[in-house]
Write a protein that holds these residues in place. Structure first.
Motif, short mmCIF file in Angstrom:
data_model
loop_
_atom_site.label_atom_id
_atom_site.label_comp_id
_atom_site.label_asym_id
_atom_site.label_seq_id
_atom_site.Cartn_x
_atom_site.Cartn_y
_atom_site.Cartn_z
N ILE A 150 62.87 9.51 78.23
CA ILE A 150 63.42 10.41 77.22
C ILE A 150 62.31 10.83 76.26
O ILE A 150 61.69 9.99 75.60
CB ILE A 150 64.57 9.73 76.46
CG1 ILE A 150 65.68 9.33 77.44
CG2 ILE A 150 65.14 10.69 75.41
CD1 ILE A 150 66.82 8.56 76.81
N SER A 151 62.08 12.12 76.17
CA SER A 151 60.99 12.63 75.36
C SER A 151 61.40 12.73 73.90
O SER A 151 62.43 13.34 73.59
CB SER A 151 60.57 14.02 75.87
OG SER A 151 59.58 14.59 75.04
N PRO A 152 60.61 12.19 72.98
CA PRO A 152 60.98 12.27 71.57
C PRO A 152 60.85 13.67 71.00
O PRO A 152 61.52 14.01 70.02
CB PRO A 152 60.00 11.31 70.89
CG PRO A 152 58.82 11.25 71.80
CD PRO A 152 59.39 11.39 73.18
N HIS A 153 60.00 14.49 71.61
CA HIS A 153 59.77 15.83 71.09
C HIS A 153 59.89 16.85 72.23
O HIS A 153 60.01 16.49 73.40
CB HIS A 153 58.41 15.92 70.41
CG HIS A 153 58.24 14.95 69.29
ND1 HIS A 153 58.94 15.04 68.11
CD2 HIS A 153 57.48 13.82 69.20
CE1 HIS A 153 58.63 14.03 67.32
NE2 HIS A 153 57.74 13.28 67.95
N GLN A 154 59.83 18.13 71.88
CA GLN A 154 60.05 19.20 72.84
C GLN A 154 59.01 19.14 73.96
O GLN A 154 57.81 19.29 73.70
CB GLN A 154 59.97 20.56 72.13
CG GLN A 154 61.20 20.93 71.32
CD GLN A 154 61.43 20.08 70.10
OE1 GLN A 154 60.52 19.37 69.66
NE2 GLN A 154 62.63 20.10 69.55
N ASN A 187 68.33 12.22 74.32
CA ASN A 187 68.18 11.50 73.05
C ASN A 187 69.52 11.25 72.38
O ASN A 187 69.68 10.28 71.65
CB ASN A 187 67.29 12.31 72.10
CG ASN A 187 65.82 12.10 72.33
OD1 ASN A 187 65.29 11.02 72.08
ND2 ASN A 187 65.15 13.14 72.82
N TRP A 188 70.47 12.17 72.57
CA TRP A 188 71.80 12.06 71.96
C TRP A 188 72.85 11.69 72.99
O TRP A 188 74.05 11.88 72.74
CB TRP A 188 72.16 13.39 71.29
CG TRP A 188 71.25 13.76 70.16
CD1 TRP A 188 71.35 13.39 68.85
CD2 TRP A 188 70.07 14.58 70.24
NE1 TRP A 188 70.32 13.92 68.12
CE2 TRP A 188 69.52 14.67 68.93
CE3 TRP A 188 69.44 15.28 71.27
CZ2 TRP A 188 68.37 15.40 68.64
CZ3 TRP A 188 68.29 16.01 70.98
CH2 TRP A 188 67.78 16.07 69.68
N THR A 189 72.44 11.21 74.14
CA THR A 189 73.28 10.86 75.30
C THR A 189 73.94 12.07 75.94
O THR A 189 74.87 11.91 76.72
CB THR A 189 74.32 9.75 75.00
OG1 THR A 189 75.35 10.25 74.13
CG2 THR A 189 73.67 8.52 74.41
N ALA A 366 67.07 2.00 64.04
CA ALA A 366 67.74 3.15 63.45
C ALA A 366 69.23 2.91 63.36
O ALA A 366 69.82 2.28 64.24
CB ALA A 366 67.47 4.41 64.28
N ARG A 367 69.85 3.45 62.30
CA ARG A 367 71.30 3.39 62.19
C ARG A 367 71.95 4.64 62.78
O ARG A 367 73.18 4.73 62.82
CB ARG A 367 71.72 3.23 60.73
CG ARG A 367 71.45 4.44 59.85
CD ARG A 367 71.84 4.19 58.41
NE ARG A 367 73.27 4.18 58.19
CZ ARG A 367 73.95 5.15 57.56
NH1 ARG A 367 73.31 6.21 57.07
NH2 ARG A 367 75.24 5.06 57.39
N ALA A 368 71.14 5.60 63.20
CA ALA A 368 71.65 6.84 63.77
C ALA A 368 71.38 6.84 65.28
O ALA A 368 71.31 5.79 65.91
CB ALA A 368 71.01 8.03 63.07
N HIS A 369 71.22 8.03 65.86
CA HIS A 369 71.08 8.18 67.29
C HIS A 369 69.80 7.53 67.82
O HIS A 369 68.88 7.24 67.07
CB HIS A 369 71.05 9.67 67.66
CG HIS A 369 72.06 10.49 66.95
ND1 HIS A 369 71.81 11.13 65.76
CD2 HIS A 369 73.35 10.78 67.26
CE1 HIS A 369 72.88 11.79 65.37
NE2 HIS A 369 73.84 11.60 66.24
N PHE A 370 69.74 7.38 69.14
CA PHE A 370 68.50 6.95 69.78
C PHE A 370 67.36 7.89 69.41
O PHE A 370 66.20 7.49 69.36
CB PHE A 370 68.68 6.90 71.30
CG PHE A 370 67.40 6.61 72.03
CD1 PHE A 370 66.87 5.33 72.06
CD2 PHE A 370 66.70 7.63 72.67
CE1 PHE A 370 65.67 5.07 72.71
CE2 PHE A 370 65.51 7.38 73.33
CZ PHE A 370 65.00 6.09 73.34
N THR A 413 69.31 5.59 77.51
CA THR A 413 68.81 5.31 76.17
C THR A 413 68.54 3.83 75.98
O THR A 413 67.55 3.45 75.36
CB THR A 413 69.80 5.79 75.08
OG1 THR A 413 71.05 5.10 75.19
CG2 THR A 413 70.02 7.29 75.16
N ALA A 414 69.41 2.97 76.53
CA ALA A 414 69.20 1.53 76.38
C ALA A 414 67.93 1.08 77.09
O ALA A 414 67.15 0.30 76.55
CB ALA A 414 70.42 0.77 76.92
#
Length: 580
Positions: A150-154, A187-189, A366-370, A413-414
């Motif tokens: 999963i790529s963190p950026h574009q 990143n957001w499933t 993080a408390r938010a998304h992956f 993501t896991a």
């Protein structure tokens, strides 16, 4: 079943076929685009998002179609509304030979601020690793590939066209009306890579004035390398599914989150922890939340997992002094702005834990998304005992197919989080149908007056959610995932309804919570939409099964070396059966 839920769960897709092209019209979405029977794109659709990245709801007001032997034309009139905004558009589809065109013509009906308006292309997740050539507006070509991890950026920017090969066919997308770029929506499933405009390098939000128009188009073209007569035959579903005696994993610890509901909770044996998120900058609210959560934990028979949301390091000591440390299993701290364990917050938490002699685990991440964990990898503190991130399947879309397709992406993501954490134990959650807060808001948190509407899904108490829950547990049964926390204990986001009755999800959670650490066995074969989760318990073999389709499923399942039994599973539901 609520009428709204029935519409979401049971409305069939309209099949569209012309020449070599096949697709489904799902509301406003041109979905599951195929060429000669082979999958090409997940979808093409139009989106309108406000200044807080909230997606306006589309309503298809009319569909007109015309065509002849050579050309198919279809036009959707769509009205987008929500959050005080209104926008109208025509989405036109034209299929001719080996070309598929989609046109977007939109008009603002009032003034508002927006971060994105226009067409998006959703590429399939199984394109991961596939080579692609990007053509810029200046006609320069760049070779690349859809990222496996999963790529963190574009991964791709400055796009005027992109081309790739799949199943013996060369495909090309040509974009007009703006410059496009691609992000990794896993990143957001979401089960897709997304190509969209405008580029995030441009300032946003922008002011949209009444009457403002946007015109865009996407052309998908195919160049087959084999004759059209070449047939594609889908493999048949397995007639008998076999539960083998070898182990594929173990049942993870399960938990839930504290709720504001005052309903008395039942004792839930085996529940690992109750998450409570505490605002460190509001001491009175922190004290009240902790007192209420402690009472709920006592009723459930579990301990607390405390997440301190801090604006500054000074917010942490007052909260730590309030904690019933003997009943706390984990503590984490996260920035109220960036939603990750910032260095100064982490140092303060570690010092406070040492001062108070806290013997439990300290949690970073993080408390938010992956997404936030992936982009802020420094939030995984080297001296943390474990890491965390949350999951919601409706960051970008609310349609049931998108919610269902998020399930296998949760495993991705896991696996990526475990790599980022270099083997640190992973605590996933809260996992919720709707987001608990807007992690990308520019105007701050949700208005308390609309909190329930924004964060609650009417599907929460339905059989569908129990099936989705089991699918999620199956996906996250991965070595290294130590616990998963789902939903809230009670209320509109709860395992228990506001009046105190149990939801179907509660029944699944309650049974699996008592089986923590039990062996989960491997299954040979597959049926689309069916999740099998066989657990070897002390009293025998239990088979948890979920049907994530709109049709009843009937299939044969047998234990290795034993006799087969027939499973009948209603649409959108989960069941538990003995298998021994």
């Amino acid at each position: 079943m609520l009428v709204e839920n029935e519409s979401r769960l049971l409305t069939p897709a309209q099949e569209i076929a012309h020449g070599p092209w096949r697709l489904q019209l799902r509301g406003d979405e041109l979905a599951e685009i195929e060429y000669r029977g082979r999958p090409v794109l997940r979808a093409i659709r139009a989106v309108v998002r406000d200044h807080d990245w909230r997606t306006l709801s589309p309503t298809v007001e009319s569909v007109t179609a015309s065509g002849e032997a050579a050309i198919l034309n279809m036009v959707l009139a769509i009205r987008f509304t929500g959050f005080g905004c209104e926008y109208t558009a025509e989405l036109a589809l034209q299929a001719s030979g080996n070309d598929l065109h989609v046109y977007f013509d939109g008009t603002a009906k009032q003034d508002f601020r927006s971060n994105r308006i226009g067409l998006v292309v959703l590429h399939r997740p199984d394109d991961a690793g596939r080579d692609v050539t990007i053509t810029s507006p200046e006609h320069a070509e760049t070779k690349g590939a859809f990222p496996p991890e999963i790529s963190p950026h574009q991964p791709f920017v400055d796009i005027a066209a992109m081309s790739w090969e799949r199943d013996g066919t060369a495909f090309r997308l040509d974009f007009s009306g703006d410059v496009f770029e691609t992000e990794d929506q896993r990143n957001w499933t979401d089960a897709s890579f997304k190509t969209y405009s405008p580029p995030l390098s441009r300032p946003f939000p922008v002011n949209i004035h009444v009457g403002h128009q946007i015109h865009q188009s996407v052309r998908l073209s195919a160049a087959p390398s084999a004759p059209l007569a070449t047939a594609f035959v889908r493999p048949p579903a397995t007639e008998v599914l076999t539960v083998r005696k070898d182990v594929r994993g173990s049942v993870p610890a399960l938990g839930t989150s504290a709720s504001q509901s005052a309903v008395k909770l039942p004792f839930l044996p085996g529940l690992e922890a109750l998450i409570v998120e505490v605002p460190g900058s509001v001491p009175a609210a922190a004290a009240a939340l902790l007192a209420h959560a402690s009472g709920q934990a006592a009723e459930l028979g579990t301990r607390l997992d405390v997440r301190i949301i801090a604006a500054a390091a000074a917010d942490i000591p007052p909260v730590m002094d309030l904690l019933p440390l003997g009943n706390v299993v984990r503590i984490g701290t996260f920035s109220s702005q960036g939603h990750v364990a910032e260095p100064e917050l982490w140092e303060q938490l570690r010092n406070e834990a040492k001062r108070l002699g806290f013997a439990g685990a300290l949690l970073s991440g993080a408390r938010a998304h992956f997404t936030e964990l992936n982009r802020r990898r420094d939030s995984i503190r080297a001296d943390a005992d474990a890491i965390t991130y949350s999951i919601t399947p409706q960051m970008h879309a609310t349609e049931v197919p998108h919610i269902v397709e998020s399930v296998p992406m949760q495993r991705q993501t896991a696996l990526n989080a475990l790599l980022l954490g270099s083997g640190k134990p992973l605590h996933v959650g809260p996992v919720t149908l709707k987001a608990r807060f807007n992690a990308v808001a520019t105007d701050g948190a949700y208005d308390p007056a609309t909190l329930d509407a924004m964060t609650s899904d009417p599907l929460q108490a339905e059989e569908f959610t129990a099936a989705w829950l089991l699918g999620s547990i199956y996906a996250l049964t991965v070595p290294g995932v130590e616990s998963i926390s789902y939903f809230e204990a009670s209320g509109p986001r709860g395992l228990i309804r506001a009046e105190g009755s149990l939801t179907p999800s509660f029944e699944i959670m309650a049974k699996l919570a008592t089986l923590r650490g039990a062996d989960v066995l491997h299954v040979d074969g597959a049926v689309p939409g069916l999740v099998l989760y066989p657990v070897a318990s002390r009293t025998g073999m239990l088979l948890f099964a979920a049907n994530l389709t709109a049709d009843a499923l009937k299939t044969a399942v047998k234990l290795e070396g034993g006799y087969a039994r027939i499973l009948d599973i209603p649409a959108w539901s989960a069941i538990i059966r003995p298998l021994s």
